[in-house]
Design an enzyme around this catalytic site. Structure first.
Site, mmCIF file in Angstrom:
data_model
loop_
_atom_site.group_PDB
_atom_site.id
_atom_site.type_symbol
_atom_site.label_atom_id
_atom_site.label_comp_id
_atom_site.label_asym_id
_atom_site.label_seq_id
_atom_site.Cartn_x
_atom_site.Cartn_y
_atom_site.Cartn_z
ATOM 1 N N HIS A 197 -49.542 54.104 9.798
ATOM 2 C CA HIS A 197 -48.465 54.623 10.635
ATOM 3 C C HIS A 197 -48.987 55.080 11.997
ATOM 4 C CE1 HIS A 197 -44.366 56.422 10.880
ATOM 5 N NE2 HIS A 197 -44.960 57.134 11.819
ATOM 6 N N LYS A 210 -38.084 54.550 24.589
ATOM 7 C CA LYS A 210 -38.856 54.385 23.367
ATOM 8 C C LYS A 210 -37.901 54.074 22.219
ATOM 9 C CE LYS A 210 -42.254 54.879 20.372
ATOM 10 N NZ LYS A 210 -43.422 55.698 20.573
ATOM 11 N N HIS A 212 -37.415 54.809 11.291
ATOM 12 C CA HIS A 212 -37.546 55.886 10.317
ATOM 13 C C HIS A 212 -37.035 55.371 8.981
ATOM 14 C CE1 HIS A 212 -37.807 60.410 9.704
ATOM 15 N NE2 HIS A 212 -38.921 60.028 10.265
ATOM 16 N N ASP A 218 -39.956 61.732 21.878
ATOM 17 C CA ASP A 218 -40.903 60.808 22.511
ATOM 18 C C ASP A 218 -40.718 60.735 24.026
ATOM 19 O OD1 ASP A 218 -42.661 59.983 20.477
ATOM 20 O OD2 ASP A 218 -41.108 58.740 19.592
ATOM 21 N N GLN A 267 -37.759 65.126 5.609
ATOM 22 C CA GLN A 267 -37.448 66.292 6.435
ATOM 23 C C GLN A 267 -35.971 66.247 6.804
ATOM 24 O OE1 GLN A 267 -39.140 63.611 8.024
ATOM 25 N NE2 GLN A 267 -41.047 64.364 8.873
ATOM 26 N N ASP A 300 -45.313 65.317 21.594
ATOM 27 C CA ASP A 300 -44.472 65.759 20.494
ATOM 28 C C ASP A 300 -45.274 65.838 19.205
ATOM 29 O OD1 ASP A 300 -44.483 62.896 19.690
ATOM 30 O OD2 ASP A 300 -42.885 63.570 18.360
ATOM 31 N N ASP A 309 -40.795 46.131 21.832
ATOM 32 C CA ASP A 309 -40.849 45.378 20.580
ATOM 33 C C ASP A 309 -41.001 46.334 19.410
ATOM 34 O OD1 ASP A 309 -43.537 45.384 22.160
ATOM 35 O OD2 ASP A 309 -44.125 45.379 20.060
#
Lengths: 279, 996
Positions: B247, B316, B320, B342, B476, B504, B737
């Site tokens: 990730h 951005k 998720h 972001d 979360q 962040d 992308d």
């Protein structure tokens, strides 16, 4: 020459401050101040220095306790410690003083919800701190972003809607916009006083409608906007600040429209009123 | 003594929440229910007097016009079953938090650390149901047992026990600050067990690299000086696992790939990211020379390009997926508020101007059995839509563009793409807005929410396939209001120059954010005991990697600290100094005085050698659908309009505020009754300027079943078509992308890894081949590579999916164009060539085929067309413009017609066809999805000028807008082959998802 001064309160989830301030300037205000609630609570900014208070759209405190409830409560209980005479005062006293000075308040969407939950509307007997009406979940059970035709009441004392011939076209963007009163008597006084200044209608602005989606929330008597008996305090669920230029209209690419959007008249009327009465 | 405050609607008031639940019970679970009423319950666990409780209940908790309240007294009457649903301990409870704040205003003091208010909802069912059926309603609809708890009572039970007992879901625990040493001097099997049991997602090779690091005598000597032993601490191991996770590290995109094509040609690719993605941007920037409009690419949280003289544009897009599979609402909500951070954390910070969202789901009407642990697609649909609704609307950011794509394989994992754009001043306090720096000695400051166990192992868990034991803590729940408060404060702090660097806290938490920041100056020292916690009981490693939301990390110069902290307090935002940045070369973590992690920066960031991944391409051969010859294609068109991938998504889109901030110029819906589907969004971010931002996207996962190269090429072309259709400038555009793949690494679980990896290679090749010739830089993106479900028996892999987003500008928003027919008599013109390319089309899918003739993009002719069209649009020559995609020409014509409220007459004989004339049939001309085509209408008086503007780009007049409501299409032989009215077309298109 004296300046016409508008203030837009933001913070804790208010979202429409930029376009509300823009609408104030376009409408003719010399100054449109965006003030964070923290700056008001700290005493840096005082309502007394302004003529036109905008309580605008957003999700105050996430609407977690029902729309605008937590902020209504905060404004009643919060204290401003840093004042010109050094004596702490409740923030709500600044509001009351502002209203009693004959100034203007416009609540849009979440700001309208805040006004009714604080008791600033309809304020039938001049009591601006007791809640008698509310705005609750839309009948369709969902948030809705769609444009609505709003029939104006020409007999209304409302300062903001003067000069609207038949009606105006504005977007609604809310999940809790269904207008209810605490009793039939309150509703009767609102209607007989011409305080229900805007009502959802079809495109011809002929009659109020209870039909979804023209009436997006199922409001009693199709009420979309409300003023107090003085006409200086007004709240509405649709967003006048979201239609001040023709390119904001959903069909501007196919209709011949005037440069200004329908919502601008509310801000122009406010600026005119301030210039004539408050400078 | 905790108290229960119940808030009930008065009898006369309609309970729309209850009505919705009733509908859902009947619809999903096929159980009959007479009525559902709902109550809000606040459990107040605080030292309050009876008067104070009364004041809270009657004041902030209750709307006196419509509600009544009670304290420690049940209000429920006239029901058969009661179900109460609340959160599990430690789960974010936004309503409870706001209620607690309201109480503290009332009692004029903050709540103590051990005091809180908790929210729950009571559902009262009037229905003749068995206890099993009620259980099914509770677990199947009302409660997500991962994050919520429930209890059920029959009416008799409820009476006997006087309602539900008072439950306080408080996290109990003590601050232990425990640090364990991990023994890595063990067998290989044991190393793998440590990785698996700890959800570290580290491979054996990676574990051995760590093992050998702790054998290095120099490392051991250094550790001794710090009072550390030879074994890694759990803090260190967890930190490395986060930093090295797929990730965070994008190991697959950085791997060395041995690629072999269908002809046996072999090629070694060192990092797909460097060889293709980065190379695109490097080449394009060189080609653009002094016209280069890229400002910050790949290195920051989002990409930055120029907007106008005074402002820069930031964008951005994130995914998720894994959290949304487990808790669709919380996962999607966190997705949107997470991606908000972001652009906010890019450069010195930007103001957020819009969101975009694209979802990939399985059919919400899916009616076959699903493996356990997978939620029904309809629940995922509902939850995700609501999560994004709350995340976007409450944050005051308009959701302006998106789509929903359906394929059965997304039952294995839904894809949730969330994008956010921002606008930053070109210069902030004299420094370019997109630049930032850290100096040794700057303080590490964290602002926003507190740290809890939420989101622990989010980064590593999403680096594995979803399975039965996926961790609960990985989920979360976002809190848009806490974040909004933080943004309100930080954007003002930015303008005052109170911090030097901002980023962040997302995946990997502090280990990732501070780890990356420390890379700027080569070191840091941070004390985890200083971190503010939601509740006691967290160990240092948990504090370090928690993905608790709504947090930003800053580097604050010491001389600005007092002002920063004072302003933070005034704005009601918690900020904490955790340590300072250094140039020690070490990531130095303490808990109080004790050192708990001592990691050389170089080992953390450079210690991992690239993976080696095999890739072998073998084109699949799918059965071909037999060609059809019909006299009348009307039914096929109506069928296509009702396909989930084509039909109207208005019921979803209207739930998103797309107009807040006042800059909405081309809205998601357009046309005579505001319900036609726009191609892209045009936003005016600065209300006293006419310059606009244009954003669009393309996505077509089904083409991957033929060739992922063309899947990527078509996704890109679709995004470009949508972009130019509304007036986007092809000389000022940038691409993003987002790759969502199924695991492409060869292993026991993934024997077809080489094929999936080859698909990935080919998709990357397409981007390089297409982006460079058209000067389209890639400015940001993200990959999510483990989108599989595997429970030991069933494996579901998603189709390889590229979401390609395009962002750019329009010189003057007043020239924007929409897709609806504008007036009768306008000339209908089709730009581009139609080819024998039904492969992967919606039309074939409707018949159960994939085919093989996938649309191929000729980017050179496409670019010439897009540039000419842009000039025509800017000159006001175009009345409407709509891209051709799913469903081909027939669907595009229908959409433009019913959106505009005008019928049309079209002759297929006038459609430009390219290829073997034997394949030129009505079927193909109507439904082929050949790329780079657009449907345009032009006023006859402007035709000559339009023709001149488009000269040499391949287009033809195919018909005329009619002054009635009939759509008529004449076939190649001149006979009418399709005829129907607008009402039929629109109703076919609106019906499928209208009620969702």
């Amino acid at each position: 020459m004296k300046q016409t001064r508008a203030i837009v309160i933001t913070g804790n989830g208010t979202n429409c401050e930029t376009e509300a301030a823009h609408a104030c300037r376009l409408g003719g205000f010399d100054e449109a101040k965006i003030a964070h609630i923290a700056e008001i609570l700290s005493g840096e900014v005082r309502l007394d220095d302004y003529h036109f208070l905008n309580l605008t759209g957003g999700f105050l405190d996430g609407d977690d306790l029902g729309s605008a409830k937590a902020q209504a409560h905060r404004l009643k209980y919060a204290t401003v410690y840093d004042t010109p005479n050094g004596a702490p005062e409740k923030l709500v006293e600044q509001f009351t003083r502002f209203i009693n000075a004959g100034k203007l308040v416009l609540g849009v969407c979440n700001g309208f919800q805040l006004m009714v939950k604080m008791g600033m509307l309809p304020a039938l007997d001049g009591n601006t701190l007791t809640q008698t009406v509310t705005l609750c979940h839309n009948d369709c059970g969902r948030f809705q972003d769609r444009w609505c035709y709003l029939k104006a009441d020409p007999a209304s004392p409302c300062v903001f809607t003067k000069g609207i011939e038949k009606g105006i076209y504005l977007p609604v963007r809310h999940g809790e916009g269904k207008f209810l009163t605490d009793s039939p008597a309150t509703l009767e006084r609102i209607e007989s006083g011409h305080l229900a200044v805007l009502k959802y209608s079809e495109a011809d602005y002929a009659e109020p409608t209870m039909e979804f989606p023209a009436n997006p929330n199922g409001s009693t008597n199709a009420i979309a906007g409300l003023c107090d008996p003085t006409g200086r305090l007004m709240g509405l669920m649709p967003h006048p600040e979201a239609f001040v230029h023709y390119t904001q209209h959903p069909r501007w690419t196919r209709e011949q429209l005037p440069e200004n959007g329908d919502g601008l008249i509310l801000y122009k009327n406010a600026a005119d009123f301030v210039r004539k009465n408050l400078l | 003594m905790p108290s229960r405050i119940e808030i009930a609607l008065k009898d006369s008031v309609r309970d729309s929440r209850g009505e919705r639940i009733k509908r859902e019970i009947e619809h999903f679970l096929h159980l009959k229910v007479k009525q559902v009423r709902t109550l809000d319950v606040f459990t107040v666990d605080a030292e309050l007097s009876r008067t104070e409780l009364e004041a809270a209940a009657s004041g902030p908790f209750c709307d006196p016009v419509i509600q009544s309240y009670s304290i420690d007294l049940p209000q429920a009457v006239g029901f058969d079953w009661a179900v109460e649903v609340g959160f599990r301990p430690g789960v974010t409870d936004n309503v409870g938090r706001t209620a607690g704040e309201a109480v503290s205003y009332l009692i004029q003091r903050p709540l103590a650390d051990n005091e809180a208010v908790y929210s729950s909802i009571q559902y009262l069912l009037s229905a003749d149901l068995s206890s099993e059926q009620v259980e099914k309603i509770a677990t199947g609809l009302l409660c997500n047992t991962l994050i919520q708890r429930y209890s059920i009572m029959s009416a008799a039970d409820f009476m006997a026990k006087r309602g539900f007992p008072t439950t306080v879901p408080k996290v109990t625990g003590e601050t232990k600050g425990q640090v364990r040493e991990m023994d890595l001097e063990v067998s290989d099997e044991e190393l793998l067990r440590i990785s698996k049991d700890g959800v570290l997602a580290l491979t054996l090779e990676e574990m051995k690299i760590i093992q050998s690091h702790y054998r290095d005598p120099q490392v051991l000597a250094e550790r001794k000086k710090q009072g550390l032993g030879s074994k890694p601490t759990d803090v260190e191991l967890e930190c490395l696992a986060q930093t090295w996770s797929e990730h965070c590290k994008h190991k697959i995109f950085s791997a060395t790939v041995q690629y072999e094509d269908e002809n046996g040609n072999k090629q070694e690719i060192k990092s797909l990211f460097k060889s293709y993605i980065q190379r695109v941007t490097k080449d394009v920037r060189e080609n653009l020379g002094d016209k280069d409009f890229c400002l910050s690419v790949f290195k920051d949280n989002a990409g930055v390009i120029t907007f106008d003289e005074n402002n820069s544009l930031v964008f951005k897009v994130e995914t998720h997926n894994s959290p949304s599979a487990l808790d669709p609402y919380g996962g999607a909500l966190t997705g949107i508020v997470g991606v908000n951070r972001d652009p906010f954390g890019t450069g010195q910070g930007s103001k957020l101007i819009f969101n975009t969202d694209v979802f990939c789901f399985a059919d919400p009407f899916y009616d076959k059995p699903l493996p356990s642990r997978l939620l029904h697609p309809r629940r995922i649909f509902e939850g995700v839509v609501e999560g994004v609704e709350h995340g976007g609307n409450k944050s005051g950011i308009p959701t302006v563009n998106g789509s929903i794509v359906f394929d059965e394989r997304f039952a294995g994992k839904p894809l949730v793409f969330c994008g956010t754009a921002g606008m930053m001043p070109a210069r902030v306090n004299g420094i370019p807005g997109h630049e930032k720096s850290i100096k040794p000695g700057d303080l590490i400051v964290m602002a926003g929410g507190r740290i809890g166990k939420d989101g622990i192992h989010g980064a590593t868990f999403s680096s594995e396939e979803l399975n039965e034991n996926s961790p609960v803590t990985a989920v979360q729940i976002g809190d848009p209001i806490t974040q909004k408060r933080m943004f309100d404060f930080l954007i003002r702090a930015r303008d005052k120059g109170l911090y030097r660097f901002i980023t962040d806290n997302g995946a990997g938490g502090l280990s990732s954010s501070i780890g990356e920041m420390a890379g700027e100056c080569n070191g840091c020292r941070m004390d985890l005991a200083k971190a503010p916690l939601k509740y006691p009981g967290l160990n240092p490693w948990e504090i370090l990697i928690s993905e608790a939301q709504e947090r930003m990390s800053m580097a604050v110069p010491p001389e600005k600290l007092d002002e920063f902290m004072a302003m933070s307090k005034r704005f009601g935002v918690e900020s904490t100094v955790l340590g300072e940045f250094t140039d020690s070369g070490t990531f130095h973590i303490q808990y109080g005085d004790a050192t708990v992690a001592w990691l050389p920066m170089e080992f953390m960031h450079e210690g991992l050698p690239p993976m080696q991944i095999p890739a072998k391409w073998q084109p699949p051969v799918n059965p071909e659908a037999p060609a059809q010859h019909k006299e009348d294609w009307t039914a096929d068109l109506l069928g296509l309009l009702g396909q989930l991938n084509i039909c109207s998504k208005e019921s979803v889109v209207r739930r998103y505020d797309h107009e807040v901030q006042g800059g909405s110029v081309v809205k998601p819906f357009t046309g005579v009754t505001n319900d036609g589907p726009s191609d892209a969004a045009v936003v005016r971010p600065i209300l006293d300027s006419y310059k606009g931002v244009v954003v669009s996207h393309g996505i077509c996962p089904r083409y991957s079943d033929i060739d992922a190269y063309h899947m990527a090429a078509n996704a890109l072309d679709e995004a470009l078509r949508n972009y130019v259709a509304v007036g986007g400038n092809p000389d000022h555009w940038a691409g993003l992308d987002n790759f969502c793949w199924c695991d492409p690494v060869l292993s026991e679980k993934t024997p077809d890894g080489p094929y999936k990896m080859a698909q990935l290679v080919r998709a990357n090749q397409a981007l390089l081949d297409l982006c460079v010739p058209i000067n389209l830089p890639l400015v940001s993106g993200k990959d999510s590579m483990k989108n599989d479900f595997y429970d030991g028996t069933t494996k579901i892999s998603i189709p390889p999916t590229l979401l390609f987003s395009v962002i750019g500008t329009i010189p003057d928003i007043r020239n924007a164009v929409t897709m609806d027919f504008k007036r009768a008599g306008d000339i209908i013109c089709l730009l581009g060539e139609t080819k024998d390319e039904l492969g992967g089309s919606e039309y074939l899918a409707m018949q159960g085929y994939t085919g093989n003739k996938v649309p191929k993009v000729n980017i050179t002719t496409a670019l010439a067309r897009y540039k000419a069209l842009h000039q025509a649009i800017m000159s006001g020559l175009v009345a409407s413009c709509h891209d051709l995609s799913d469903g081909g020409l027939a669907v595009a014509l229908a959409e433009s017609a019913f959106s505009g409220g005008f019928g049309c007459r079209v002759e297929l004989a006038n459609v430009r066809f390219e290829g073997d004339q034997r394949y030129k049939t009505d079927e193909l001309l109507l439904f082929s999805e050949s790329a780079s085509r657009l449907l345009v209408t032009v006023h006859p008086a402007q035709w000559a000028a339009f023709e001149e503007a488009m000269a040499g780009t391949g287009f033809s007049q195919i018909g005329q807008v009619a002054d009635n409501d009939i759509v008529t299409i004449a076939g190649l032989e001149g006979k009418t082959v399709l005829s129907t009215d607008l009402a039929q077309l629109k109703s076919a298109w609106q019906r499928p998802l209208k009620e969702l």
